[in-house]
Write a protein that holds these residues in place. Structure first.
Motif: not given
Length: 318
Positions: A20-33, A62-75
């Motif tokens: 999850r941290d790797a994807l958030s670093t390379a792309l944007v913050p997100m959740t991973v399941a 896997q399933r990756t999701s960028r939620t409103p919370r991610h957008i608010a915290q890390a535009p």
């Protein structure tokens, strides 16, 4: 690629958090399941190319999701293009569900929630572009974000081929070459968007015509500002300079030339009036955005065949 992040040497219990941290670093913050019960495996190679970030990802389902919370915290104001190189994916954004198979493109906007579902082991190549670099009207971008585009559809085939080659091995190159390659990616994407929006027929053509009219009106209202340039015009309309020039390709004149032509016209009109001798040429030139009197005299003579003072004496404006 400059940076390689892999779960290979990470303890099983820590793999998901690491990924999850790797994807958030390379792309944007997100959740991973993850999907499945076995140990998870993932590898991402990522690098900068001018103003772009390009990443090659290989991973288990896997399933990756960028939620409103991610957008608010890390535009993060990016447009992302994914090329599915193995496996399948389902993109969900703005109520759209787009399925992508090997060779297809997916396009999404990181300023709005989205999810990407990979139900089987997969690989993908993702290019992340700052929205300001893309510089396309919002209504055009909205037509392609949240969608999947087949590589067999028109211009998409060329874009897929270019992106796959580029993201497989980002070349070691100078900053200037990297910037030109990045601009090439943006140009290809903009052309793809235009190809697809032209499919809207008269609606798209009408929107472009309306934008050109707005730009012309903006230029006329700001002729007296010596800082008026294609760059400031583009910024005022939230588009790139590249897209501004593309809009005016059918107008028979460049934006810079239009600004100069309109300024000269207003100067000639004012200097040709009966009371023109009461004004100084330099004052008229400055009023219409010419900061350099010598430059004004040169371009005026080139346009009208006379110097500004000769024009005043002749009362020549028609």
């Amino acid at each position: 690629m400059n940076l390689v992040l892999t779960t290979a040497s990470v303890p099983d219990g820590e793999k998901l958090a690491y990924w999850r941290d790797a994807l958030s670093t390379a792309l944007v913050p997100m959740t991973v399941a993850t999907r499945g019960d076995g140990p998870f495996s993932g590898r991402i190679s990522t690098a900068r190319l001018g103003h772009l970030r390009v990443s090659a990802i290989e991973a288990d389902p896997q399933r990756t999701s960028r939620t409103p919370r991610h957008i608010a915290q890390a535009p993060a104001d990016y447009i992302a293009i994914g090329v599915q190189t193995a496996g399948t994916a389902t993109l969900v954004q703005d109520g759209r569900h787009a399925g992508a198979s090997e060779g297809d493109l997916v396009v999404y906007d990181t300023t709005r929630p989205y999810s990407l579902d990979y139900p089987e082991p997969f690989s993908t190549r993702i290019v992340r572009m700052p929205r300001r670099a893309v510089g396309l009207p919002e209504e055009d971008l909205r037509r392609v974000t949240g969608t999947a585009i087949s590589a067999t559809e028109g211009f998409a085939a060329l874009l897929v081929s270019f992106l796959t080659a580029l993201t497989t091995s980002v070349p070691a190159c100078s900053p200037s070459v990297a910037a030109r390659l990045a601009d090439g990616v943006v140009d290809l994407f903009a052309t793809l968007v235009e190809e697809r929006t032209r499919g809207r027929g008269e609606q798209a053509a009408g929107a472009h015509k309306h934008l050109v009219l707005r730009i012309r009106d903006h230029i006329d209202r700001n002729l007296g500002d010596p800082a008026l340039t294609p760059q400031t015009v583009a910024a005022a309309h939230h588009i790139s300079v590249r897209y501004l020039h593309r809009l005016f390709e059918g107008e028979g004149i460049t934006v810079a030339r239009l600004i100069q032509q309109r300024r000269l016209h207003e100067c000639a009109r004012e200097l040709g009036r009966p009371d023109a001798p009461t004004r100084t040429v330099s004052a008229v030139a400055q009023r219409w955005g010419f900061a350099n009197p010598a430059h004004f005299s040169r371009v005026f003579r080139a346009a009208y065949g006379r110097s500004p003072r000769e024009w005043v004496r002749a009362g020549s404006f028609t």
